[in-house]
Scaffold this active site. Sequence first.
Site, PDB file in Angstrom:
ATOM      1  NE  ARG A   1      38.733  20.234  -0.689  1.00 22.99           N
ATOM      2  CZ  ARG A   1      37.879  19.857  -1.657  1.00 22.99           C
ATOM      3  NH1 ARG A   1      37.896  20.482  -2.822  1.00 22.99           N
ATOM      4  NH2 ARG A   1      37.034  18.877  -1.474  1.00 22.99           N
TER       5      ARG A   1
ATOM      6  NE  ARG B   1      37.830  22.689  -7.393  1.00 21.62           N
ATOM      7  CZ  ARG B   1      37.122  21.600  -7.075  1.00 21.62           C
ATOM      8  NH1 ARG B   1      37.648  20.659  -6.316  1.00 21.62           N
ATOM      9  NH2 ARG B   1      35.888  21.441  -7.525  1.00 21.62           N
TER      10      ARG B   1
ATOM     11  CE  LYS C   1      36.285  17.510  -9.831  1.00 20.40           C
ATOM     12  NZ  LYS C   1      35.990  16.795  -8.604  1.00 20.40           N
TER      13      LYS C   1
ATOM     14  CE  LYS D   1      40.492  17.654  -8.705  1.00 17.47           C
ATOM     15  NZ  LYS D   1      40.150  16.308  -8.237  1.00 17.47           N
TER      16      LYS D   1
ATOM     17  CB  CYS E   1      37.268   9.756  -0.557  1.00 16.36           C
ATOM     18  SG  CYS E   1      35.716   8.862  -0.438  1.00 16.36           S
TER      19      CYS E   1
ATOM     20  CB  CYS F   1      31.157  13.278   1.211  1.00 16.46           C
ATOM     21  SG  CYS F   1      30.936  13.559  -0.556  1.00 16.46           S
TER      22      CYS F   1
ATOM     23  CB  CYS G   1      30.408   8.391  -4.820  1.00 20.08           C
ATOM     24  SG  CYS G   1      31.269   9.895  -5.318  1.00 20.08           S
TER      25      CYS G   1
ATOM     26  CB  CYS H   1      37.874  12.400  -3.592  1.00 22.87           C
ATOM     27  SG  CYS H   1      36.487  13.412  -4.142  1.00 22.87           S
TER      28      CYS H   1
HETATM   29 FE1  SF4 Z   1      32.543  12.238  -1.577  1.00 21.09          FE
HETATM   30 FE2  SF4 Z   1      32.679  10.651  -3.672  1.00 21.09          FE
HETATM   31 FE3  SF4 Z   1      34.689  12.350  -3.180  1.00 21.09          FE
HETATM   32 FE4  SF4 Z   1      34.299  10.265  -1.618  1.00 21.09          FE
HETATM   33  S1  SF4 Z   1      34.848  10.202  -3.811  1.00 21.09           S
HETATM   34  S2  SF4 Z   1      34.649  12.360  -0.929  1.00 21.09           S
HETATM   35  S3  SF4 Z   1      32.090  10.030  -1.603  1.00 21.09           S
HETATM   36  S4  SF4 Z   1      32.593  12.900  -3.728  1.00 21.09           S
END
Ligand code: SF4
Length: 573
Positions: free
Chosen positions: A72, A141, A209, A211, A431, A437, A476, A480
């Site tokens: 990243r 970040r 983290k 932000k 995401c 991931c 998940c 993100c």
């Molecule tokens: Fe990975 Fe969860 Fe972030 Fe999606 S929301 S990129 S599954 S950590």
Amino acid sequence: MSQTASPAPVSGNEILKQNGPTLAGTIAATLADPTLDRFTDDDTQFMKFHGIYQQDDRDLRKTGKKYIMMIRSRIPGGVMTANQWITFDDLATKYGNQTLRVTTRQCIQFHGVLKSGLGSVIKGINDSLLSTLAACGDINRNITASPTPAHTKAREQVYADALATVYAVAPKTKAYHSIWIDNVQLNLDDPANKDFVDPLYGQTYLPRKFKISFVVPPVNDMDVFTNDLGFIAIVEGDKLLGYNVAVGGGMGRSHGNVQTFPRLADVIGFVTPDQVIEVTKATIATFRDFGDRSNRKHARFKYVIEERGLDWARAEIGRRAGVTFAPAKPYQFTTTGDLYGWHRAVDGKLFLTLFVETGRIKDVPGHTQKAAFREVAEKFPHIEFRLSANQNVILANIPETDRAGITALLAKHGVKVENQTSILHAASMACPSLPTCGLGLAESERMLPGMIDRIEKLGTELGLGGEEIIIRSTGCPNGCARPYMAEIAFVGKAPGRYQLWFGGNASGTRLNRVFKDTIKEADIETELRPVLLRWKENRLPGERFGDFAARVLWPEIAAAAAAAPAAPAAPAS
Ligand code: SF4
């Protein structure tokens, strides 16, 4: 007899940081050994601070593990030169999976890089005068800043403040430079490295983290309230007066753990531009000293704010910064979206915002977007590439004379400048999740475009075609793609199964709520048809789906929860 509870032991990550504050680990030695295809578990924690996640291709797990790296970049405010774009394009083509991924924090991620290509990618990014340092890890970040040059000239000052803040809070370890630029192991016999303690982050950095975002109302294109620390520009005409400061936002949560939840940041007062850096350092130091270091699921600044309160935060941050917060000034957000297509910037030049589906820039037959951006960068080296926090690309600083040439070049690659996509796709984000991931419980990036097509078909059938609904998905609950701000969100629970959330709004000022705990992806039409029909039949004039959900569906969900029989008490142990 009363007992005093002993403090909870710190997490393993804390011990690791304490023992290795330079963040060097044994990364250089592993990097130099061509027989190794992966780094140790301890080093993978240090590598996050260097902007690297070690992953494995989950599509290939049945036949064995193939280790790949996600890299990243750190791109303050998402602003890149055309030359930097060409470098990134080269690196993705040569070492990555032939794609560039625009993230929701205005960065570009490289996916699928093998260990053998890692050094070249990071060196290449640094040679282009960008970095990956502190793009991940328990640290501040990438700092985001509104990229759209359409509303006020003060945006340039806001960007300059964001940039200055990036450098003021960057970590001071020499390990990054030593490993990736000089290609040598950090000399730990040097007392400066042996006894290293970062002046801002201390020996153990942050509990997790952090932000920061800078935003220019009326456009909340940063989703500023999802940040640990937000600066909301207060502008009169083209003059930047200062910033309202918002603290304690964050998206991440865990399924089945009510101690974890998304939270919107709260505004605690107003500061002048010259106070921004001290307030930032003071806020980071407050998190450093009060964040939870025993439980990483609870180790976010939002929980410090939630538990200690805004008066405490204002006093603590103000004391550390030597700043007295003035009362917050009025402001208003109207939208979180990007301005697609050609527009005139406040300085008279043009800018062009191009939609990138789920942030993934790639070439497919008939739509060679990656090649198109590359050619634009080569043929128009004076223009700027700006990444939006909605995962799109803005081409900026374009003279009128380049407009036709850029439009024609893009058309050659199948990239439209007007009517680029449908209204639902344009307002969507996802995401990455699978296959890269490691935390993904369900598909996201590979699922959402098809899901939106289905919702669009359903909407047309119900007479709701052309209505904008902000739809986001994540694999998940970590959030993100900021799903908890969407009008409809799919949050992965298991393969093919999602939690369904309703009720975010267009200005990014309201969290949504769970509507159904688990739905099957295959059942989306069955799940959405009745609520979309109710919206159509019972909406107030012009009422968006998210506002309808908050007005009508939320009270029903609350009433149903109140009427549900209480869960049986846990047996006494
Ligand atoms: Fe990975 Fe969860 Fe972030 Fe999606 S929301 S990129 S599954 S950590």
